[in-house]
Design a protein around this motif. Structure first.
Motif, PDB file in Angstrom:
ATOM      1  N   ASP A 279       3.171   4.227 -14.685  1.00 57.58           N
ATOM      2  CA  ASP A 279       3.250   5.215 -13.194  1.00 57.58           C
ATOM      3  C   ASP A 279       2.219   6.040 -13.128  1.00 57.58           C
ATOM      4  O   ASP A 279       1.697   6.321 -12.014  1.00 57.58           O
ATOM      5  CB  ASP A 279       4.720   6.188 -13.586  1.00 57.58           C
TER       6      ASP A 279
ATOM      7  N   LEU B  88      -0.842   5.928 -10.278  1.00 57.05           N
ATOM      8  CA  LEU B  88      -1.256   7.249  -9.364  1.00 57.05           C
ATOM      9  C   LEU B  88      -2.588   7.452  -9.441  1.00 57.05           C
ATOM     10  O   LEU B  88      -3.085   7.960  -8.572  1.00 57.05           O
ATOM     11  CB  LEU B  88      -0.075   8.475  -9.651  1.00 57.05           C
TER      12      LEU B  88
ATOM     13  N   LYS C 191       8.320  -1.502  -2.280  1.00 57.16           N
ATOM     14  CA  LYS C 191       7.378  -1.531  -3.500  1.00 57.16           C
ATOM     15  C   LYS C 191       7.813  -3.031  -4.268  1.00 57.16           C
ATOM     16  O   LYS C 191       8.641  -3.545  -4.114  1.00 57.16           O
ATOM     17  CB  LYS C 191       7.651  -0.576  -4.497  1.00 57.16           C
TER      18      LYS C 191
ATOM     19  N   ARG D  85       3.542   0.605   4.979  1.00 55.05           N
ATOM     20  CA  ARG D  85       4.594  -0.282   4.696  1.00 55.05           C
ATOM     21  C   ARG D  85       4.385  -1.664   4.778  1.00 55.05           C
ATOM     22  O   ARG D  85       4.190  -2.003   6.126  1.00 55.05           O
ATOM     23  CB  ARG D  85       6.008   0.222   5.088  1.00 55.05           C
TER      24      ARG D  85
ATOM     25  N   TYR E 233      -4.484   5.124  -7.277  1.00 57.40           N
ATOM     26  CA  TYR E 233      -4.443   5.444  -6.103  1.00 57.40           C
ATOM     27  C   TYR E 233      -5.372   6.655  -5.570  1.00 57.40           C
ATOM     28  O   TYR E 233      -5.953   6.712  -4.745  1.00 57.40           O
ATOM     29  CB  TYR E 233      -3.040   5.802  -5.599  1.00 57.40           C
TER      30      TYR E 233
ATOM     31  N   SER F   4       0.799  -1.101   0.054  1.00 62.75           N
ATOM     32  CA  SER F   4       0.065  -0.034  -0.063  1.00 62.75           C
ATOM     33  C   SER F   4       0.892   1.235   0.044  1.00 62.75           C
ATOM     34  O   SER F   4       2.062   1.083   0.427  1.00 62.75           O
ATOM     35  CB  SER F   4      -0.865  -0.057   1.414  1.00 62.75           C
ATOM     36  N   PRO F   5       0.591   2.109  -0.736  1.00 63.89           N
ATOM     37  CA  PRO F   5       1.247   3.467  -0.527  1.00 63.89           C
ATOM     38  C   PRO F   5       1.292   4.183   0.629  1.00 63.89           C
ATOM     39  O   PRO F   5       2.069   5.347   0.869  1.00 63.89           O
ATOM     40  CB  PRO F   5       0.482   4.271  -1.636  1.00 63.89           C
TER      41      PRO F   5
END
Length: 201
Positions: A105, A109, A52, A40, A112, A36-37
């Motif tokens: 990428d 993003l 990652k 951790r 998310y 998950s962003p």
């Protein structure tokens, strides 16, 4: 070798497709981990300080990341079928590989932002900016559609996985419209056993 991944990750899928095309997928021990962003995963962070996926842990414990590094490593393994264009052909191939990764990428993003961030905190202009990158990358891929013709080498694998991710996470974005070359490429490439074996659920 341990391959630490999340099944929905398009970057992990790219590595797995490359491994299948190189004929070495059976040499990877798949280890699924959730990431998950905002939280951790300590198992992943112990191997990649960025926490990652994907990560390839070699038999001696050495970790390799990110996906482009892992694909390059797999391409050099003894007994691997050729997935890296030779000589001067390598540089335009790696440029296209980088473009596909840049598309991903921006798309990740976007995912998310629209799936994890609370609605009240979302930034419409930022969302538009990321989607602009996705569309610009798609237009560049279409303009260079001739480069998509040929064997299943790293750049075509990367583009196919990027297009597949758009279908998976952004079904409402009709990326095929006005891009017949990219659409035809994906229609054919997505039928490869490597793509079918790695399709996200």
């Amino acid at each position: 070798m341990k391959f630490i991944y999340t099944p929905a990750s398009p970057f992990a899928r790219k590595v797995l497709v490359a491994a299948h095309e190189a004929g070495i997928a059976g040499r990877l021990q798949l280890v699924e981990q959730a990431v998950s962003p905002v939280a951790r995963n300590p198992e992943v962070a112990a191997r990649n300080p960025l926490a990652k996926v994907p990560v390839l842990e070699l038999d001696d414990g050495t970790p390799l990341y990110d996906s482009r590094v892992i694909v390059a490593y797999l391409a050099e393994l003894p007994g691997a079928a050729s997935i890296m264009p030779p000589g001067a052909q390598r540089w335009p191939a790696l440029r296209l590989h980088a473009l596909a990764d840049g598309l991903l990428d921006a798309a990740v993003l976007l995912r998310y932002e629209t799936a994890l961030r609370p609605v009240a905190l979302r930034w419409p202009e930022w969302i538009d900016g990321q989607m602009g990158k996705v569309r610009a990358a798609l237009d560049s891929i279409e303009a260079d559609a001739a480069a998509l013709q040929g064997p299943a080498t790293v750049e075509r694998i990367a583009v196919a996985c990027a297009l597949g991710y758009l279908d998976f996470r952004f079904a409402g974005e009709d990326w095929r419209c006005g891009r017949p070359g990219a659409a035809a490429f994906y229609e054919a490439f997505s039928q490869r056993p490597s793509m079918k074996a790695t399709a996200p659920a």
